[in-house]
Design a protein around this motif. Structure first.
Motif, PDB file in Angstrom:
ATOM      1  N   SER A  40      11.675 -13.823  -4.044  1.00 47.89           N
ATOM      2  CA  SER A  40      12.056 -12.860  -5.073  1.00 47.89           C
ATOM      3  C   SER A  40      11.013 -12.854  -6.173  1.00 47.89           C
ATOM      4  CB  SER A  40      13.424 -13.221  -5.663  1.00 47.89           C
ATOM      5  OG  SER A  40      14.422 -13.129  -4.679  1.00 47.89           O
ATOM      6  N   VAL A  41      11.107 -11.842  -7.005  1.00 47.64           N
ATOM      7  CA  VAL A  41      10.202 -11.705  -8.140  1.00 47.64           C
ATOM      8  C   VAL A  41      11.040 -11.479  -9.390  1.00 47.64           C
ATOM      9  CG1 VAL A  41       8.339 -10.343  -9.162  1.00 47.64           C
ATOM     10  CG2 VAL A  41       8.410 -10.681  -6.685  1.00 47.64           C
ATOM     11  N   PHE A  42      10.665 -12.169 -10.454  1.00 47.13           N
ATOM     12  CA  PHE A  42      11.288 -11.956 -11.754  1.00 47.13           C
ATOM     13  C   PHE A  42      10.178 -11.605 -12.734  1.00 47.13           C
ATOM     14  CE2 PHE A  42      12.306 -13.501 -16.000  1.00 47.13           C
ATOM     15  CZ  PHE A  42      13.489 -12.813 -16.239  1.00 47.13           C
ATOM     16  N   SER A  43      10.368 -10.539 -13.488  1.00 48.36           N
ATOM     17  CA  SER A  43       9.382 -10.118 -14.482  1.00 48.36           C
ATOM     18  C   SER A  43      10.060  -9.910 -15.825  1.00 48.36           C
ATOM     19  CB  SER A  43       8.726  -8.794 -14.077  1.00 48.36           C
ATOM     20  OG  SER A  43       8.002  -8.933 -12.904  1.00 48.36           O
ATOM     21  N   ASP A  44       9.366 -10.292 -16.874  1.00 47.01           N
ATOM     22  CA  ASP A  44       9.795  -9.980 -18.233  1.00 47.01           C
ATOM     23  C   ASP A  44       8.546  -9.865 -19.095  1.00 47.01           C
ATOM     24  OD1 ASP A  44       9.056 -12.592 -18.898  1.00 47.01           O
ATOM     25  OD2 ASP A  44      11.097 -13.314 -19.130  1.00 47.01           O
ATOM     26  N   THR A  45       8.699  -9.881 -20.376  1.00 46.05           N
ATOM     27  CA  THR A  45       7.564  -9.692 -21.282  1.00 46.05           C
ATOM     28  C   THR A  45       6.556 -10.837 -21.207  1.00 46.05           C
ATOM     29  OG1 THR A  45       8.830 -10.699 -23.071  1.00 46.05           O
ATOM     30  CG2 THR A  45       8.883  -8.284 -22.892  1.00 46.05           C
ATOM     31  N   ARG A  46       6.973 -11.968 -20.685  1.00 42.94           N
ATOM     32  CA  ARG A  46       6.066 -13.121 -20.574  1.00 42.94           C
ATOM     33  C   ARG A  46       5.219 -13.103 -19.320  1.00 42.94           C
ATOM     34  NH1 ARG A  46      10.629 -17.399 -20.674  1.00 42.94           N
ATOM     35  NH2 ARG A  46      11.500 -15.700 -19.451  1.00 42.94           N
ATOM     36  N   GLY A  47       5.611 -12.279 -18.324  1.00 44.48           N
ATOM     37  CA  GLY A  47       4.855 -12.242 -17.075  1.00 44.48           C
ATOM     38  C   GLY A  47       5.770 -12.160 -15.874  1.00 44.48           C
ATOM     39  N   LYS A  48       5.237 -12.592 -14.740  1.00 45.90           N
ATOM     40  CA  LYS A  48       5.948 -12.462 -13.475  1.00 45.90           C
ATOM     41  C   LYS A  48       6.029 -13.826 -12.785  1.00 45.90           C
ATOM     42  CE  LYS A  48       3.727 -10.140 -10.276  1.00 45.90           C
ATOM     43  NZ  LYS A  48       3.170  -9.088  -9.437  1.00 45.90           N
ATOM     44  N   ILE A  49       7.162 -14.066 -12.120  1.00 47.27           N
ATOM     45  CA  ILE A  49       7.364 -15.283 -11.334  1.00 47.27           C
ATOM     46  C   ILE A  49       7.767 -14.860  -9.927  1.00 47.27           C
ATOM     47  CG2 ILE A  49       8.748 -17.370 -11.011  1.00 47.27           C
ATOM     48  CD1 ILE A  49       9.268 -17.356 -14.014  1.00 47.27           C
ATOM     49  N   LYS A  50       7.062 -15.377  -8.918  1.00 46.80           N
ATOM     50  CA  LYS A  50       7.482 -15.229  -7.525  1.00 46.80           C
ATOM     51  C   LYS A  50       8.108 -16.561  -7.133  1.00 46.80           C
ATOM     52  CE  LYS A  50       3.455 -12.517  -6.348  1.00 46.80           C
ATOM     53  NZ  LYS A  50       2.278 -12.476  -5.502  1.00 46.80           N
ATOM     54  N   PHE A  51       9.261 -16.500  -6.471  1.00 46.61           N
ATOM     55  CA  PHE A  51       9.913 -17.759  -6.112  1.00 46.61           C
ATOM     56  C   PHE A  51      10.596 -17.668  -4.756  1.00 46.61           C
ATOM     57  CE2 PHE A  51      12.632 -15.279  -8.866  1.00 46.61           C
ATOM     58  CZ  PHE A  51      13.868 -15.285  -8.235  1.00 46.61           C
ATOM     59  N   PHE A  52      10.770 -18.836  -4.138  1.00 47.31           N
ATOM     60  CA  PHE A  52      11.357 -18.973  -2.815  1.00 47.31           C
ATOM     61  C   PHE A  52      12.425 -20.066  -2.863  1.00 47.31           C
ATOM     62  CE2 PHE A  52       7.161 -17.270  -2.275  1.00 47.31           C
ATOM     63  CZ  PHE A  52       7.325 -16.288  -1.316  1.00 47.31           C
ATOM     64  N   ASN A  53      13.583 -19.723  -3.363  1.00 45.36           N
ATOM     65  CA  ASN A  53      14.640 -20.723  -3.526  1.00 45.36           C
ATOM     66  C   ASN A  53      15.283 -21.149  -2.212  1.00 45.36           C
ATOM     67  OD1 ASN A  53      14.175 -20.785  -6.248  1.00 45.36           O
ATOM     68  ND2 ASN A  53      15.804 -19.351  -6.745  1.00 45.36           N
ATOM     69  N   THR A  54      15.018 -20.427  -1.121  1.00 47.48           N
ATOM     70  CA  THR A  54      15.579 -20.817   0.179  1.00 47.48           C
ATOM     71  C   THR A  54      14.518 -21.407   1.106  1.00 47.48           C
ATOM     72  OG1 THR A  54      15.247 -18.603   1.096  1.00 47.48           O
ATOM     73  CG2 THR A  54      17.382 -19.046   0.058  1.00 47.48           C
ATOM     74  N   PHE A  55      13.343 -21.711   0.571  1.00 44.09           N
ATOM     75  CA  PHE A  55      12.276 -22.337   1.350  1.00 44.09           C
ATOM     76  C   PHE A  55      12.285 -23.834   1.049  1.00 44.09           C
ATOM     77  CE2 PHE A  55       7.491 -23.153   1.675  1.00 44.09           C
ATOM     78  CZ  PHE A  55       7.553 -23.433   3.027  1.00 44.09           C
ATOM     79  N   TYR A  56      12.848 -24.601   1.969  1.00 44.76           N
ATOM     80  CA  TYR A  56      12.955 -26.048   1.788  1.00 44.76           C
ATOM     81  C   TYR A  56      11.730 -26.717   2.387  1.00 44.76           C
ATOM     82  CZ  TYR A  56      17.617 -24.514   0.727  1.00 44.76           C
ATOM     83  OH  TYR A  56      18.678 -23.841   0.187  1.00 44.76           O
TER      84      TYR A  56
ATOM     85  N   PRO B 219       6.826 -11.079  -1.855  1.00 43.05           N
ATOM     86  CA  PRO B 219       7.022 -12.515  -1.670  1.00 43.05           C
ATOM     87  C   PRO B 219       7.688 -12.808  -0.324  1.00 43.05           C
ATOM     88  CG  PRO B 219       8.586 -11.662  -3.283  1.00 43.05           C
ATOM     89  CD  PRO B 219       7.674 -10.539  -2.901  1.00 43.05           C
ATOM     90  N   LEU B 220       6.863 -13.289   0.628  1.00 47.38           N
ATOM     91  CA  LEU B 220       7.337 -13.552   1.970  1.00 47.38           C
ATOM     92  C   LEU B 220       6.575 -14.737   2.551  1.00 47.38           C
ATOM     93  CD1 LEU B 220       9.189 -12.226   4.248  1.00 47.38           C
ATOM     94  CD2 LEU B 220       7.042 -11.282   5.105  1.00 47.38           C
ATOM     95  N   ILE B 221       7.288 -15.647   3.162  1.00 42.73           N
ATOM     96  CA  ILE B 221       6.690 -16.759   3.893  1.00 42.73           C
ATOM     97  C   ILE B 221       7.028 -16.555   5.355  1.00 42.73           C
ATOM     98  CG2 ILE B 221       6.748 -19.247   4.304  1.00 42.73           C
ATOM     99  CD1 ILE B 221       7.419 -19.562   1.296  1.00 42.73           C
TER     100      ILE B 221
END
Length: 142
Positions: free
Chosen positions: A10-26, A93-95
């Motif tokens: 997933s991607v989260f964006s706000d005024t500080r920038g962008k974060i790509k994350f994979f919370n289900t990738f163990y 965002p894909l693995i």
């Protein structure tokens, strides 16, 4: 027969920038990782396979085509197998999880692309499980 799995992030964006994350990738199986930066979009790396090693691919810059093929299947003759094609892009965002018993071949689609590869084997273990095939073994779509 085990198939490659796409792990969506997933991607989260706000005024500080962008974060790509994979919370289900163990990452508990991973023992090493490396980055591949091709010098050209014309070069195809592969086919390289492993009967026991599992790998995960993540494009953090640019884009790549990755073709995978099952090399462990004893039913289908190796020359009759059809590669499965995946496109990884930095903005999606894909693995790609490539299971043991698979071979891969890939190429970058853009100059400056970078591909992260994670493995569940040490380099020494991987070298004893390494199987190479000529590029023309399978008709992959590039």
């Amino acid at each position: 027969m085990v198939q490659p799995i796409e792990i969506e992030g997933s991607v989260f964006s706000d005024t500080r920038g962008k974060i790509k994350f994979f919370n289900t990738f163990y990452m508990t199986q991973i023992v090493r990782f490396y980055e591949i930066s091709p010098v050209s979009t014309e070069i195809i790396r592969g086919w390289q396979g492993h009967l026991k090693e599992k790998k995960w691919f993540y494009c953090h810059t640019g884009s790549f085509i990755i073709n995978t093929i099952n090399i462990a299947d004893k039913v289908i003759p190796i020359s009759n197998r059809i590669p499965e094609r995946f496109v990884l892009k930095e903005n999606t965002p894909l693995i790609l999880e490539v299971p043991e018993g698979s071979a891969t071949a890939f190429k970058s689609l853009e100059y400056g692309s970078k591909l992260m590869v994670f493995s569940n084997f040490t380099l020494e273990e991987s070298m004893t499980d390494d199987i190479r095939f000529p590029l023309e073994t399978w008709n992959a779509e590039w």
